[in-house]
Design an enzyme around this catalytic site. Structure first.
Site, PDB file in Angstrom:
ATOM      1  N   GLY A   1       0.795  -1.222   0.000  1.00  0.00           N
ATOM      2  CA  GLY A   1       0.000   0.000   0.000  1.00  0.00           C
ATOM      3  C   GLY A   1       0.827   1.271   0.000  1.00  0.00           C
TER       4      GLY A   1
ATOM      5  N   ASN B   1     -20.684   1.166  20.788  1.00  0.00           N
ATOM      6  CA  ASN B   1     -20.487  -0.283  20.652  1.00  0.00           C
ATOM      7  C   ASN B   1     -19.036  -0.701  20.849  1.00  0.00           C
ATOM      8  OD1 ASN B   1     -23.238  -0.519  19.891  1.00  0.00           O
ATOM      9  ND2 ASN B   1     -22.703   0.041  17.788  1.00  0.00           N
TER      10      ASN B   1
ATOM     11  N   ASN C   1     -15.003  11.301  11.547  1.00  0.00           N
ATOM     12  CA  ASN C   1     -15.697  10.363  10.677  1.00  0.00           C
ATOM     13  C   ASN C   1     -16.566   9.449  11.529  1.00  0.00           C
ATOM     14  OD1 ASN C   1     -16.210   9.659   8.066  1.00  0.00           O
ATOM     15  ND2 ASN C   1     -14.225   8.703   7.677  1.00  0.00           N
TER      16      ASN C   1
ATOM     17  N   TYR D   1      -9.845   5.880  15.523  1.00  0.00           N
ATOM     18  CA  TYR D   1      -8.924   6.222  14.441  1.00  0.00           C
ATOM     19  C   TYR D   1      -8.692   7.734  14.364  1.00  0.00           C
ATOM     20  CZ  TYR D   1      -6.995   6.305   9.674  1.00  0.00           C
ATOM     21  OH  TYR D   1      -6.197   6.505   8.567  1.00  0.00           O
TER      22      TYR D   1
END
Length: 453
Positions: free
Chosen positions: A221, A302, A354, A360
């Site tokens: 990547g 969660n 996000n 993250y």
């Protein structure tokens, strides 16, 4: 991974639908290839400030052809420009801002494909009164123009501190060239934190010759592409990755005639092992790229501590805590050479947030915090900066649901996703010996995404 939509809009039917329905029409971005000139065309230079008189000579040293607006009929029939550079350091009041319109408006229709536009200013925090007002206004101007210019063009604002005029070469080389294909609407500061000087670059084709670069997450990547670009620029690359990726890592590093170290960067002794290896095998390191990162997405409601694998802790450990610990160990042991570079990989998620990515986003905003924390502490010409990628087309993003992927790719001024090479080129700019005065910056590689600052 290819962008099928971009290919479709180049067909006769696609062009017709774009015209009649107002659909996004992403241009094919030019990207630099080894051996090519930095700029394939002429750059028009204007403005009267601290840098104006020296810009033609500086650009000439980079092999970039330029002409001053005062010395040419910029609007003459047939004249085209690959780049525009305006020195706005001489603007000291709001009334002076009209000079932006007077320079840019007559030539915006004379731009070549994928043009590069740069405004040079003075850091607002270093001046006062009307001058501070005028200089801060440049940010709104450049960000808006970036959304107007089209045709794969980019617009940047570079704040140059007093005394750092001669340290702008590496930044101009990057921002005027196809290396910055997916970077637009950004504000870069040169000389604002740390030194205002820059080391000499003897070979702009291989500025990292003789240097050692550490890249974490280098087996695939974006990390693999970073390794390839740093190798292209002359560095000996030491790739780091987890045992599960050992075979891929060895293959990539073997192809690049580099070195590799297989370990989990979150291990308790990882910083010490990395520092020891770099000292014993390479005599230290010049460039450190903290690329390794993971996602473990789930809404916070969660994300209980009992969650399998502890999604919160895993992401923080890999993306932020490990880079902090490794950086500190390398600095404390003096493993990073003078004029060394520390480069983090943040994310647009750390700026705009996000859904489902509180872990993250926190980790990537923390990378930005690491830059802020260390930029003023580092000495001996060592710098720290970060890139913040937006939607980059990789094997990982190819697995994203189609609708989500399309929205992610189109919600930027270029209406397309970026490529791993775009992130790697920005890192190579930070890594250059000529970027000593580029310190404490976080630059988004996102095609000027509509979300975030």
């Amino acid at each position: 991974m290819s962008d099928k939509y971009q290919g479709f809009v180049q067909t006769p039917i696609g062009k017709l639908l774009v015209k009649n329905l107002g659909l996004p029409a992403p241009a094919r971005l030019e990207r630099w290839t080894e051996g090519a000139p930095l700029v394939d065309g002429t750059v028009l230079v204007g403005g009267r400030g601290r840098l104006g008189d020296s810009l033609p000579e500086l650009l000439d040293g980079l092999g970039i052809a330029s002409v001053r607006s005062a010395d040419a009929d910029a609007t003459s029939e047939g004249a085209t420009y690959k780049g525009l550079v305006f020195d706005a350091t001489g603007l000291t009041s709001s009334a002076d801002l009209v000079a932006l319109r007077d320079f840019f408006t007559p030539v915006l229709r004379s731009l070549d494909s994928c043009p590069r536009l740069i405004v040079l200013g003075t850091p607002p925090e270093s001046v006062a009164g009307g001058e501070r007002v005028a200089q801060r206004a440049l940010e709104g101007f450049t960000r808006s123009l970036g959304k107007e210019v089209g045709r794969g063009g980019t617009v940047q604002l570079v704040y140059v501190a007093d005394g750092a005029e001669a340290a702008t070469a590496s930044t101009l080389a990057f921002l005027l060239s196809p290396k910055s294909a997916y970077v637009s609407g950004q504000v870069v500061r040169v000389g604002a934190t740390g030194t205002t000087k820059a080391a000499e670059v003897t070979d702009w084709q291989r500025p990292l010759a003789g240097q050692v670069a550490l890249v974490t997450g280098a087996s695939r990547g974006i990390g693999e592409q970073i390794a390839r670009v740093l190798h292209r620029d002359g560095a000996t690359v030491v790739g780091v990755d987890v045992p599960q990726a050992a075979s891929e890592l060895q293959s990539v590093m073997g192809e690049l005639d580099g070195d590799h170290l297989v370990l989990d960067i979150t291990a308790k002794d990882a910083p010490q092992r990395i520092a020891h290896y770099l000292k014993e095998e390479h005599g230290g390191v010049d460039v450190v790229v903290h690329n390794a990162g993971i996602t473990r997405d789930r809404k916070l409601a969660n994300m209980a501590p009992s969650d399998k694998g502890d999604r919160w802790q895993q992401v923080l450990e890999v993306n932020l805590i490990a880079p902090e610990r490794i950086t500190r160990e390398l600095l404390d042991q003096g493993v990073v050479h003078d004029n060394g570079r520390i480069i983090g990989v943040a994310s647009i998620a750390g700026i705009a947030g996000n859904v489902g990515q509180t872990n993250y986003a926190a980790s990537k905003a923390g990378v930005i915090g690491l830059v802020d924390s260390l930029a003023g502490e580092l000495t001996k010409g060592i710098t720290i900066n970060a890139v913040a990628p937006g939607f980059i087309i990789t094997q990982m993003t190819a697995a994203v649901p189609f609708a989500t992927r399309e929205v992610g790719q189109r919600m930027n001024a270029m209406s397309q996703g970026g490529l791993p090479i775009d992130v790697a080129e920005a890192i190579a700019w930070f890594a250059s010996p000529g970027s000593t005065a580029v310190n404490g910056n976080v630059v988004r590689v996102c095609g000027q995404m509509m979300l975030g600052a």
